[in-house]
Scaffold this motif. Structure first.
Motif, PDB file in Angstrom:
ATOM      1  N   LEU A 148       0.818  -1.211   0.000  1.00  0.00           N
ATOM      2  CA  LEU A 148       0.000   0.000   0.000  1.00  0.00           C
ATOM      3  C   LEU A 148       0.856   1.266   0.000  1.00  0.00           C
ATOM      4  CD1 LEU A 148      -2.756  -1.090   2.547  1.00  0.00           C
ATOM      5  CD2 LEU A 148      -2.778  -1.281   0.063  1.00  0.00           C
ATOM      6  N   PHE A 149       1.917   1.274   0.793  1.00  0.00           N
ATOM      7  CA  PHE A 149       2.751   2.476   0.874  1.00  0.00           C
ATOM      8  C   PHE A 149       3.437   2.777  -0.458  1.00  0.00           C
ATOM      9  CE2 PHE A 149       2.132   2.096   5.398  1.00  0.00           C
ATOM     10  CZ  PHE A 149       2.212   3.411   5.841  1.00  0.00           C
ATOM     11  N   SER A 150       3.784   1.740  -1.180  1.00  0.00           N
ATOM     12  CA  SER A 150       4.357   1.944  -2.505  1.00  0.00           C
ATOM     13  C   SER A 150       3.355   2.647  -3.415  1.00  0.00           C
ATOM     14  CB  SER A 150       4.767   0.597  -3.112  1.00  0.00           C
ATOM     15  OG  SER A 150       5.240   0.757  -4.431  1.00  0.00           O
ATOM     16  N   PHE A 151       2.101   2.240  -3.305  1.00  0.00           N
ATOM     17  CA  PHE A 151       1.051   2.869  -4.113  1.00  0.00           C
ATOM     18  C   PHE A 151       0.786   4.303  -3.662  1.00  0.00           C
ATOM     19  CE2 PHE A 151      -1.394  -0.147  -6.900  1.00  0.00           C
ATOM     20  CZ  PHE A 151      -1.617   0.783  -7.902  1.00  0.00           C
ATOM     21  N   PHE A 152       0.892   4.553  -2.367  1.00  0.00           N
ATOM     22  CA  PHE A 152       0.726   5.923  -1.874  1.00  0.00           C
ATOM     23  C   PHE A 152       1.746   6.850  -2.541  1.00  0.00           C
ATOM     24  CE2 PHE A 152      -0.967   4.322   2.498  1.00  0.00           C
ATOM     25  CZ  PHE A 152      -2.195   4.055   1.914  1.00  0.00           C
ATOM     26  N   GLY A 153       2.955   6.328  -2.736  1.00  0.00           N
ATOM     27  CA  GLY A 153       3.994   7.121  -3.388  1.00  0.00           C
ATOM     28  C   GLY A 153       3.644   7.456  -4.826  1.00  0.00           C
ATOM     29  N   ILE A 154       3.039   6.496  -5.524  1.00  0.00           N
ATOM     30  CA  ILE A 154       2.600   6.736  -6.902  1.00  0.00           C
ATOM     31  C   ILE A 154       1.501   7.793  -6.927  1.00  0.00           C
ATOM     32  CG2 ILE A 154       1.540   5.707  -8.952  1.00  0.00           C
ATOM     33  CD1 ILE A 154       2.679   2.992  -8.006  1.00  0.00           C
ATOM     34  N   LEU A 155       0.522   7.621  -6.055  1.00  0.00           N
ATOM     35  CA  LEU A 155      -0.627   8.524  -6.044  1.00  0.00           C
ATOM     36  C   LEU A 155      -0.261   9.925  -5.581  1.00  0.00           C
ATOM     37  CD1 LEU A 155      -3.415   6.149  -4.654  1.00  0.00           C
ATOM     38  CD2 LEU A 155      -2.974   6.801  -7.027  1.00  0.00           C
ATOM     39  N   PHE A 156       0.790  10.046  -4.790  1.00  0.00           N
ATOM     40  CA  PHE A 156       1.241  11.366  -4.343  1.00  0.00           C
ATOM     41  C   PHE A 156       1.516  12.269  -5.542  1.00  0.00           C
ATOM     42  CE2 PHE A 156       4.495  14.427  -3.095  1.00  0.00           C
ATOM     43  CZ  PHE A 156       3.954  14.949  -1.921  1.00  0.00           C
ATOM     44  N   ARG A 157       2.067  11.689  -6.596  1.00  0.00           N
ATOM     45  CA  ARG A 157       2.352  12.470  -7.807  1.00  0.00           C
ATOM     46  C   ARG A 157       1.224  12.392  -8.827  1.00  0.00           C
ATOM     47  NH1 ARG A 157       2.236  15.667 -10.654  1.00  0.00           N
ATOM     48  NH2 ARG A 157       3.656  16.415 -12.280  1.00  0.00           N
ATOM     49  N   TYR A 158       0.580  11.233  -8.918  1.00  0.00           N
ATOM     50  CA  TYR A 158      -0.440  11.061  -9.952  1.00  0.00           C
ATOM     51  C   TYR A 158      -1.757  11.755  -9.610  1.00  0.00           C
ATOM     52  CZ  TYR A 158      -4.144   9.039 -12.725  1.00  0.00           C
ATOM     53  OH  TYR A 158      -5.248   8.900 -13.529  1.00  0.00           O
ATOM     54  N   LEU A 159      -2.164  11.727  -8.351  1.00  0.00           N
ATOM     55  CA  LEU A 159      -3.484  12.221  -7.959  1.00  0.00           C
ATOM     56  C   LEU A 159      -3.747  13.668  -8.381  1.00  0.00           C
ATOM     57  CD1 LEU A 159      -6.182  11.740  -6.627  1.00  0.00           C
ATOM     58  CD2 LEU A 159      -5.135  12.151  -4.392  1.00  0.00           C
ATOM     59  N   PRO A 160      -2.803  14.599  -8.217  1.00  0.00           N
ATOM     60  CA  PRO A 160      -3.071  15.975  -8.671  1.00  0.00           C
ATOM     61  C   PRO A 160      -3.404  16.065 -10.163  1.00  0.00           C
ATOM     62  CG  PRO A 160      -1.154  15.929  -7.236  1.00  0.00           C
ATOM     63  CD  PRO A 160      -1.501  14.497  -7.523  1.00  0.00           C
ATOM     64  N   ILE A 161      -2.787  15.218 -10.963  1.00  0.00           N
ATOM     65  CA  ILE A 161      -3.059  15.201 -12.402  1.00  0.00           C
ATOM     66  C   ILE A 161      -4.470  14.701 -12.663  1.00  0.00           C
ATOM     67  CG2 ILE A 161      -2.385  14.127 -14.601  1.00  0.00           C
ATOM     68  CD1 ILE A 161       0.473  13.994 -13.478  1.00  0.00           C
ATOM     69  N   ASP A 162      -4.850  13.664 -11.941  1.00  0.00           N
ATOM     70  CA  ASP A 162      -6.190  13.095 -12.073  1.00  0.00           C
ATOM     71  C   ASP A 162      -7.249  14.084 -11.593  1.00  0.00           C
ATOM     72  OD1 ASP A 162      -8.435  11.453 -12.196  1.00  0.00           O
ATOM     73  OD2 ASP A 162      -7.351   9.689 -11.517  1.00  0.00           O
ATOM     74  N   LEU A 163      -6.993  14.733 -10.474  1.00  0.00           N
ATOM     75  CA  LEU A 163      -7.956  15.678  -9.902  1.00  0.00           C
ATOM     76  C   LEU A 163      -8.259  16.838 -10.851  1.00  0.00           C
ATOM     77  CD1 LEU A 163      -6.699  15.824  -6.206  1.00  0.00           C
ATOM     78  CD2 LEU A 163      -8.959  15.055  -6.953  1.00  0.00           C
ATOM     79  N   LYS A 164      -7.260  17.261 -11.591  1.00  0.00           N
ATOM     80  CA  LYS A 164      -7.443  18.361 -12.539  1.00  0.00           C
ATOM     81  C   LYS A 164      -7.950  17.873 -13.898  1.00  0.00           C
ATOM     82  CE  LYS A 164      -6.033  21.332  -9.537  1.00  0.00           C
ATOM     83  NZ  LYS A 164      -7.035  22.213  -8.869  1.00  0.00           N
TER      84      LYS A 164
END
Length: 274
Positions: A191-207
């Motif tokens: 899960l923590f590995s995925f958190f690292g991915i989403l830390f950068r990816y999520l802002p792109i998805d949100l916009k």
């Protein structure tokens, strides 16, 4: 190496790889016309969930060297399932029949002898869940429960991947709950590995600058399912299974998007960051 250090390290490795990889992947998808229409009727890059497959596989392959030897095979089993389910999701993104919608619709087509990419995705997802369960279960009953649990978790994120960032937010929320109820801290790297991915990816998805696609939502879902099945006691897994069945049944009759829109708190959380 201590568990919390491994988890933190996996987070940062995934984050760094994502920061490096996202611009290249975005350009590749644009250049090859891998685009889709979002809910605002805008054309944006699709299948950014490929990032999840690449980064998660690299990070966990590295971090698997540092966890307890008796747990390493769990990571390898997870990665095989993770990659396979993700690739089937990618196939659905690229050549999927958009006229057949919903879990029920794909199953009906399959029973009529017509294989849709959604039906293939469901079939492969179930078989992968069964194979994982055969490896990790201690009884027939536990095998059945684990198979259903992994299958329904895999589909769960699909149900919410309808607005920018929603699928990732659901993943993060469920992950936190799973971490609290889990008995095995060593495998928290999943899960923590995925958190690292989403830390950068999520802002792109949100916009709404990109969409993860089924390759992404499947990857998120199988991660939750595998982690829950591997790291939880049977009684806790039964509780999760009951909740997942209820959510799946509810999704056939109501729109979660409408429920979220009508609830002030849920709407606030859903819109947060957009």
């Amino acid at each position: 190496m201590e568990v919390y250090k491994i988890s933190i390290l996996s987070f940062f490795i995934s984050m760094i790889l994502s920061i490096i990889g996202i611009p290249f992947l975005l350009n590749m998808l644009k250049d090859n016309n891998c685009l889709c229409i979002n809910y605002k009727n805008e054309e944006i890059p699709s299948s950014m969930g490929l990032l999840f497959i690449i980064v998660q596989t690299i990070t966990l392959s590295l971090m698997n060297l540092f966890i307890a030897e008796d747990l390493r095979h769990y990571v390898l089993i997870y990665l095989v399932a993770f990659i396979l389910v993700g690739l089937v999701g990618l196939l659905d993104d690229l050549v999927g029949d958009k006229n057949v919608k919903g879990f029920k619709g794909h199953i009906k087509s399959l029973l009529k002898g017509k294989l849709t990419t959604g039906g293939l995705k469901a079939s492969v997802g179930f078989l992968v869940a069964l194979i994982i369960s055969l490896y990790i279960s201690n009884s027939i009953i536990e095998t059945i429960i684990n198979t259903l649990l992994i299958s329904l978790f895999t589909n769960l994120i699909n149900l919410f991947d309808l607005r920018p960032g929603r699928a990732s937010k659901v993943f993060i929320l469920v992950s936190i709950i799973l971490l609290i109820t889990s008995w095995c801290d060593d495998l928290s790297i999943l899960l923590f590995s995925f958190f690292g991915i989403l830390f950068r990816y999520l802002p792109i998805d949100l916009k709404a600058n990109a969409m993860m696609g089924d390759v992404g939502s499947n990857s998120l879902g199988i991660t939750l399912g595998a982690y829950c099945a591997i790291t939880h006691d049977l009684k806790i897994k039964i509780i999760y299974l009951v909740v997942l069945i209820a959510v799946q049944m509810l999704s056939e009759f109501v729109s979660f998007s409408k429920i979220i829109e009508k609830n002030k708190f849920l709407r606030y959380i859903d819109n947060l960051g957009r």
